[in-house]
Every structure is written in C-alpha cells, then in structure tokens.
Design a protein around this motif. Structure first.
Motif, PDB file in Angstrom:
ATOM      1  N   TYR A   1       1.430  -1.450   0.060  1.00  0.00           N
ATOM      2  CA  TYR A   1      -0.364   0.141  -0.270  1.00  0.00           C
ATOM      3  C   TYR A   1       0.417   1.713   0.166  1.00  0.00           C
ATOM      4  CZ  TYR A   1      -4.265  -2.863   1.233  1.00  0.00           C
ATOM      5  OH  TYR A   1      -5.446  -4.031   1.766  1.00  0.00           O
TER       6      TYR A   1
ATOM      7  N   GLN B   1       0.621   6.134   0.618  1.00  0.00           N
ATOM      8  CA  GLN B   1      -0.178   7.014   1.569  1.00  0.00           C
ATOM      9  C   GLN B   1       0.789   8.298   1.181  1.00  0.00           C
ATOM     10  OE1 GLN B   1      -2.244   6.456   5.347  1.00  0.00           O
ATOM     11  NE2 GLN B   1      -3.524   8.014   4.665  1.00  0.00           N
TER      12      GLN B   1
ATOM     13  N   LYS C   1      -4.172  12.510   1.246  1.00  0.00           N
ATOM     14  CA  LYS C   1      -4.746  11.225   0.549  1.00  0.00           C
ATOM     15  C   LYS C   1      -4.858  10.165   1.655  1.00  0.00           C
ATOM     16  CE  LYS C   1      -2.991  12.921  -3.563  1.00  0.00           C
ATOM     17  NZ  LYS C   1      -2.571  12.731  -5.198  1.00  0.00           N
ATOM     18  N   GLN C   2      -5.438   9.290   0.061  1.00  0.00           N
ATOM     19  CA  GLN C   2      -5.927   7.930   1.517  1.00  0.00           C
ATOM     20  C   GLN C   2      -4.985   6.852   1.146  1.00  0.00           C
ATOM     21  OE1 GLN C   2     -10.477   6.836   0.511  1.00  0.00           O
ATOM     22  NE2 GLN C   2     -11.126   7.799   2.537  1.00  0.00           N
ATOM     23  N   ARG C   3      -5.170   5.487   1.848  1.00  0.00           N
ATOM     24  CA  ARG C   3      -4.271   4.753   1.882  1.00  0.00           C
ATOM     25  C   ARG C   3      -4.738   4.201   0.162  1.00  0.00           C
ATOM     26  NH1 ARG C   3      -3.570   1.702   6.676  1.00  0.00           N
ATOM     27  NH2 ARG C   3      -5.658   0.788   6.603  1.00  0.00           N
ATOM     28  N   GLU C   4      -3.944   3.643  -0.973  1.00  0.00           N
ATOM     29  CA  GLU C   4      -4.032   3.502  -1.817  1.00  0.00           C
ATOM     30  C   GLU C   4      -3.894   1.617  -1.724  1.00  0.00           C
ATOM     31  OE1 GLU C   4      -3.266   4.241  -6.685  1.00  0.00           O
ATOM     32  OE2 GLU C   4      -1.741   5.291  -5.388  1.00  0.00           O
TER      33      GLU C   4
ATOM     34  N   ALA D   1      -2.905  -1.771  -9.115  1.00  0.00           N
ATOM     35  CA  ALA D   1      -3.280  -0.571  -9.232  1.00  0.00           C
ATOM     36  C   ALA D   1      -3.022   0.473 -11.181  1.00  0.00           C
ATOM     37  CB  ALA D   1      -2.968   0.647  -8.633  1.00  0.00           C
TER      38      ALA D   1
END
Length: 115
Positions: A37, A39, A43-46, A60
């Motif tokens: 992941y 972050q 921003k939100q964790r991706e 992703a």
C-alpha cells in the motif's frame, strides 16, 4: 506472530528506479496474500500491488507496467520493483500480510520522487 519490516525507500529523480523489500520475522509461507500500500500526505491509503501465495499478482492502474511485485518464501521477503518513477509516486509505502487468522502491517518506508 509475524513482524514485517520495509526497506529500500529513498529519494530518486523522475524516471528512476527503487526496489522495496518487506522482510518478515517469521515465515511468509502462511501469508495467503501480501500487499503493498502507499499513502501520500492528505490522501487516502491506496492499494498498489498484491500477490498471493501461488504467485498471482494484481496492480493499481496507476502503476501497471512500471511496478512489479514478487515474493521469495525461502527468504521470507516480498519485493516491489518500481521503475519509471513519477512525482505522484511519492508516498509512504507499507507492506501487509494476511494469514489465516491474522493480518500484519509494516511501519512503512518513504519514497520521494523529485521532478
């Protein structure tokens, strides 16, 4: 109990490469799924990339073709090879492992890509 420790982050110029490692204190053989992941500030964790115990991978859209996830069960290590890095890849990268009964998180490693 499994402890995950990331390394390999740093400062790199646009277009450069880094390889992140996630070393487990115990065996990762029991971790059915391992993920990277990231972050970025504000921003939100991706979810960046995922790999199963059988080696199936997913990415992703933002990193497809540039990042490669892999795992070496014998070394209890997961990797993230990052090529063609962009400033928007700047973030804290965190590894995650999901076992049968528990989930584990690392502390993260900072990746900064300068333009």
């Amino acid at each position: 109990q499994v402890r995950l420790v990331e390394s390999g982050g740093g400062l790199v110029q646009t277009g450069g490469s880094l390889r992140l490692s996630c070393v487990a204190s115990g065996s990762i053989f029991s971790l059915n799924v391992m993920n990277w992941y990231r972050q970025a500030p504000g921003k939100q964790r991706e979810l960046v990339a995922t790999i199963t115990s059988s080696g199936n991978t997913g990415y992703a859209d933002s990193v497809k073709g540039r990042f490669t996830i892999s795992r070496d069960n014998a070394k209890n290590t997961m990797y993230l090879q990052m090529n063609s890095l962009k400033p928007e890849d700047t973030a804290v990268y965190v590894c995650y492992g999901l076992g049968v009964m528990s989930a584990y998180w690392g502390q993260g490693t900072q990746v900064t890509v300068s333009s």
